[in-house]
Design an enzyme around this catalytic site. Structure first.
Site, short mmCIF file in Angstrom:
data_model
loop_
_atom_site.label_atom_id
_atom_site.label_comp_id
_atom_site.label_asym_id
_atom_site.label_seq_id
_atom_site.Cartn_x
_atom_site.Cartn_y
_atom_site.Cartn_z
N ASP A 56 62.85 -26.14 10.39
CA ASP A 56 61.81 -25.13 10.63
C ASP A 56 60.92 -24.99 9.40
OD1 ASP A 56 60.34 -23.28 12.07
OD2 ASP A 56 61.63 -21.60 11.54
N GLY B 255 62.63 -14.30 13.79
CA GLY B 255 63.23 -14.18 15.10
C GLY B 255 64.70 -13.83 15.07
#
Length: 284
Positions: free
Chosen positions: A164, A52
């Protein structure tokens, strides 16, 4: 707008010594055309992954001569001061972590206003690619998760949260050793709160801890990373993530309030107990 001082593609100001286009547009054009370009002692060869926020290239470092992974901020984020600062912070955090199961940073810099850093290339693919091949190999699963846990503990002891952890962020070296990668939304104890204030949810939904799913990234603690590792372990044992839903809202609701599905028959009891403890709703 003066074409001599602004990029003709996007209108961004051109820095001193820049070419005809800003770095973001130049990198984008090179990627689309499959061309090579140079970045401060590196020849960029090809794109190998993107997320992203960043894109990772296979690159040749000229001195010492070796193949490396070179990560850059995605061009669309080039104008975001917060994203640029977060990208630079990632390089600083990973460079501070000297552990065999954390990919090391070699160099960092800026090219026409675009930040980049190089790190050790892990050519063995990701855990996401290997999930199916590990099904039922209980000892291998246990050893893998233990190695990842050791790397997380090392980072936590130095005040760094990953935030993450997921199969796609576990990469394998040529000898098969697993490494934690992509600290792109990592946080250290002295982070400026402004870098995370605007993000309500951080990380990949299927691996978010309940406290982060409910209250956002600022609720993340070391327990949140442990939860994510537990979700990875569960997926290795069950063949799917602990929670599945048709949309993000339902998925986050399951993470926050529902227990995971029972593990399949045949999963070793001890590994199941570890996974369930790591996936507890309460961080304590």
């Amino acid at each position: 707008m003066n074409p001599a001082t602004h990029c003709p593609s996007c209108g961004s100001p051109l820095g001193e010594g820049a070419g005809d286009h800003c770095a973001a547009c130049a990198f984008g054009e090179c990627r689309e055309e499959g061309g090579r370009f140079s970045v401060e002692g590196h020849e960029v060869l090809e794109e190998i992954a993107r997320g992203g926020a960043g894109v990772i290239y296979r690159a040749l470092q000229l001195e010492p001569r070796r193949t490396v992974a070179l990560k850059m901020l995605l061009p669309l984020h080039a104008g975001s001061r917060d994203m640029v600062e977060r990208f630079r912070r990632e390089a600083e955090l990973v460079a501070s972590l000297d552990h065999p199961a954390i990919l090391p940073v070699y160099a960092s810099g800026e090219h026409d206003g675009m930040p980049w850093f190089s790190m050790k290339l892990a050519p063995g693919g990701s855990l996401a690619d290997r999930m199916a091949s590990l099904r039922g190999r209980w000892h291998d699963i246990a050893a893998l998760v233990a190695a990842l846990a050791d790397a997380l503990q090392f980072a936590h002891a130095r005040g760094v949260l990953h935030r993450d952890l997921k199969p796609g962020n576990v990469l394998f070296e040529a000898d098969g050793r697993a490494c934690v990668s992509d600290f792109g939304i990592a946080k250290s104890g002295d982070d400026d709160a402004g870098l995370t204030r605007t993000l309500n949810v951080l990380g990949t939904p299927a691996y978010l801890s309940p406290e982060v799913a409910e209250r956002g990234g600022r609720a993340a603690t070391t327990a949140s990373d442990i939860y994510a590792l537990g979700a990875v372990l569960y997926e290795l044992l069950a063949g799917h993530p602990p929670f599945r839903a048709e949309n993000l809202t339902n998925l986050l609701a399951q993470v926050a309030a529902h227990p995971p599905e029972a593990l399949p028959a045949g999963v070793p009891r001890d590994l199941g107990v570890i996974a369930r403890h790591a996936l507890a709703k309460e961080p304590e």
